[in-house]
Design a protein around this motif. Structure first.
Motif: not given
Length: 79
Positions: A7-9, A15-21, A63-66, A76-79
């Protein structure tokens, strides 16, 4: 070799808490180069792995794992 991952990360950058896919190695490399808040060993490894994946030298999952590990180390919060 496909450079996308599933799945995407989802990252919470800035600072604005913008979520980037992040859906592929190219997007990850771009973020590491232009938007990453800190540099260090994990950042360098993630960027190196992304560049190798873009050249077809490693599987995009490496690359995803790294990239995920670099996010964790940078706080950085990543899910």
């Amino acid at each position: 070799m496909r450079n996308s991952w599933h799945p995407p990360i989802h990252l919470r950058l800035g600072n604005g808490g913008e979520i980037t896919r992040v859906t592929d190695v190219f997007e990850a490399a771009h973020i590491l180069i232009y938007r990453w808040p800190s540099r260090g060993a994990a950042h360098k490894r993630a960027l190196d792995e992304c560049m190798k994946a873009l050249r077809g030298k490693v599987d995009p999952t490496e690359a995803r794992q790294a990239f995920t590990e670099a996010a964790r180390k940078a706080g950085i919060h990543a899910e």
